[in-house]
Design a protein around this motif. Sequence first.
Motif, mmCIF file in Angstrom:
data_model
loop_
_atom_site.group_PDB
_atom_site.id
_atom_site.type_symbol
_atom_site.label_atom_id
_atom_site.label_comp_id
_atom_site.label_asym_id
_atom_site.label_seq_id
_atom_site.Cartn_x
_atom_site.Cartn_y
_atom_site.Cartn_z
ATOM 1 N N MET A 125 14.048 46.821 -29.612
ATOM 2 C CA MET A 125 13.096 46.800 -28.511
ATOM 3 C C MET A 125 12.318 48.106 -28.618
ATOM 4 O O MET A 125 12.841 49.164 -28.254
ATOM 5 N N GLY A 172 21.738 46.497 -26.110
ATOM 6 C CA GLY A 172 21.001 47.293 -27.073
ATOM 7 C C GLY A 172 21.701 48.620 -27.316
ATOM 8 O O GLY A 172 22.361 49.161 -26.428
ATOM 9 N N LEU A 173 21.561 49.152 -28.514
ATOM 10 C CA LEU A 173 22.184 50.428 -28.852
ATOM 11 C C LEU A 173 21.127 51.370 -29.384
ATOM 12 O O LEU A 173 20.266 50.968 -30.148
ATOM 13 N N ASP A 217 13.432 51.888 -27.457
ATOM 14 C CA ASP A 217 14.108 52.513 -28.595
ATOM 15 C C ASP A 217 15.584 52.098 -28.646
ATOM 16 O O ASP A 217 16.481 52.927 -28.761
ATOM 17 N N GLU A 218 15.816 50.782 -28.551
ATOM 18 C CA GLU A 218 17.190 50.274 -28.601
ATOM 19 C C GLU A 218 17.278 49.197 -29.660
ATOM 20 O O GLU A 218 16.367 48.379 -29.792
ATOM 21 N N VAL A 219 18.389 49.187 -30.375
ATOM 22 C CA VAL A 219 18.598 48.192 -31.424
ATOM 23 C C VAL A 219 19.422 47.044 -30.854
ATOM 24 O O VAL A 219 20.508 47.264 -30.334
ATOM 25 N N THR A 220 18.911 45.805 -30.894
ATOM 26 C CA THR A 220 19.702 44.687 -30.377
ATOM 27 C C THR A 220 20.521 44.015 -31.471
ATOM 28 O O THR A 220 21.524 43.381 -31.201
ATOM 29 N N GLN A 221 20.079 44.126 -32.718
ATOM 30 C CA GLN A 221 20.847 43.509 -33.780
ATOM 31 C C GLN A 221 20.635 44.255 -35.083
ATOM 32 O O GLN A 221 19.521 44.685 -35.382
ATOM 33 N N LYS A 224 26.285 44.129 -36.301
ATOM 34 C CA LYS A 224 26.385 44.570 -34.917
ATOM 35 C C LYS A 224 26.626 43.332 -34.070
ATOM 36 O O LYS A 224 25.909 42.354 -34.171
#
Lengths: 257, 287
Positions: free
Chosen positions: A206, B249-250, A210-214, B244
Motif C-alpha cells: 500500500m 500490512g507490515l 508504506d506497508e507490505v501486504t504480501q 508472508k
Amino acid sequence: MAGRGGSTPATYSPSPATQNKKKKAPIFTDSDWVRPDTRGFTQCRPAFFRTGAVNAASGSAYAEIGDTKVIVSVFGPRESKKAMMYSDIGRLNCNVSYTTFATPVRGQGSDNKEFSSMLHKALEGAIILDSFPKTTVDVFALVLESGGSDLPVVISCASVALADAGIMMYDLVASVSVSCLGKNLIIDPVLEEESYQDGSLMISSMPSRDEVTQLTITGEWSAAKIHEAMTLCLDACSKLGKIMRSCLKEAALASQE
Amino acid sequence: MVGLSAGEKHFIQGGIAQDLRADGRKRLTYRPIYVETGVIPQADGSAKVKMGATEVIASVKLDLARPNPSQPGKGKVSLFVSCSATAGPMFEGRGSEELSTELSVALQRCLLGGKSGAGAAFDPSCLSIVDGKLCWDAYIDGLVVSADGNLLDALGAAIKAALTNTRVPVANVPAGASLDEDPDVDLSSQETTRIDTSGVPVIVTLTKVGRHYIVDATSEEESQMSSAVSVSINKERRICGLTKRGGAGLDPSIILDMISVASHVSEQLMNKLDSEIAAAEADEQDI
C-alpha cells in the motif's frame, strides 16, 4: 477438388517461432541479459488502467501492462450464503481464472490454481472489512492474455476495480515482481524472462501507508539482494500507485460531466 | 479448536511482550522436536516429526518415468500436502483443501527453488538414470496428523528427514536395450544410493503478535497473530524462499528485521534437526 491434381495448394502455415518448442540454454551467464523489448533492467512496462469495463458488475477494471491483459469485476457487498456462519466483519471471496487462449500453449493457465488465494491475501489487508458486516464481496479476475508478471497485474487491477465499486479501503494495493537472472535483477519480467529466472520476488504494498501486504520469494537469495530488490519494488509500487490513482480520478471526472 | 476468552487473549499477548509464553518458553525457543525415520515401509523414504502436539508425516516415493524434454538430465520432483481429518473435524472432506493448497504452495516455493532449479533443496540430477530417456520421479507427500500450530516448520523438517532417509534403488539398464518403449530395467533391491541432503533448507516461521516476534507458535498463539513470515534458509545462510502470511500490512523494515532474526534462529534449528535426524537414522539401522 482443386487439390486432386497432385500439388498441394499453398496454405498458411504457422510462423516457425510458434513451432519451436525446444528451449535454448540461456547464454547470459557471462554477459548481461538483453531484454526482448529493449527495456532497462529497472524499467517497468507502461501500464494502462480503465474502469467500468463490465456493466453488470458493481465495479470493474481492465488493465493492460505490456502484453498482459486482465479484466476484474467486483460484485457486492451482497448477502452471504445462508450456509455461512454469522460474522460481524465482511467476507472477501476471490477467484482468478485464465482463458484457454491466454497462454501460448492452450490450457496452461490451469497450473496457477493458487493465484486465487494469493489475490485474497494481498487484498484482505487493505479492505476495511468492518464496513460491510454479514455480507460478501466477490472479486473475479480473468486473465485474457498472459504476458509475464501475471499475478501483480491481477492484484493491481483488482484494487482499481474495488475502488470503482466503492468498497472502503485503507489504500490502493499496487504489486510488482522482480526476477533474478544470474546476477541481474530485472523488474516486471515478461514470459520469456520468467521461464529462465533463477528466483523471483513479488511484493504487494500500500504505497501511501508504506506497508507490505504480501511478499513471496522463490529461489536462492542473500539478505542484501532481498533488501535491494525490495527497495526497487517498493519504489515501482509507489509509481504504479500514482498511475492507478490518476486513472480513477479521470473516471470520476468523466462521470461528473 | 476451543475459542479464547478476552482474558486468555490478553494473557497470551502480555506474556509474549514479556518474553514468557504460556508454556514457559522464551520468544525464540522451539518446542522439543522428535524425529523418527522409516515409519512407512512401502515408501522409499519417510519420516515423522513431532513438535509439541503438532505431528506430521512425510513420505517420498520414487517412480520410473521419462524426464521432461526441457530438462533431460534431471528427474521431476512434485510436492503435495494433505491434512488428515484426525487433526480436527474442520479438516474433513473439502475443509482441508484451502489449508492444504496454502501449505503445498509455500513448501514448493521453499524447497523446489526457482524455474531454473537454483535454490532447490537437492539436485534433481541425482534422480536421472539415462540422460533424456529414463529418470526417477520423486513424489514427496506430507500429511498433517495433529495440528497445534507451526505446521510449515514441522513439514519442512519432516521432508528434510524423509529425503535423508530415502534409498534410491540402483537401476541397471541392460546394455543395448531400446529405451523408446518400456525397457526391462533391472532394479536391484540390495543396492541403493542416497540423496545428498546437505543443501536442504529449514523453514523458520516468525509470527508477529503485537510488537514482538515468536518462533514455533501454538495454535492459540497463531489465532492472535497479526501476520507471519515463513523464511526458508539453508546452511550457507542463503534465503531459499519466503512467504508472508496473514492479512495485516507490515513495514518493509520490519520484514527485513524478521529475515535477520529468522536467519539467526535457523542455525540452532538446523543443528538440532541434523543431530535428531542422524540419531533417528542410526536407531533405524540398529533395528
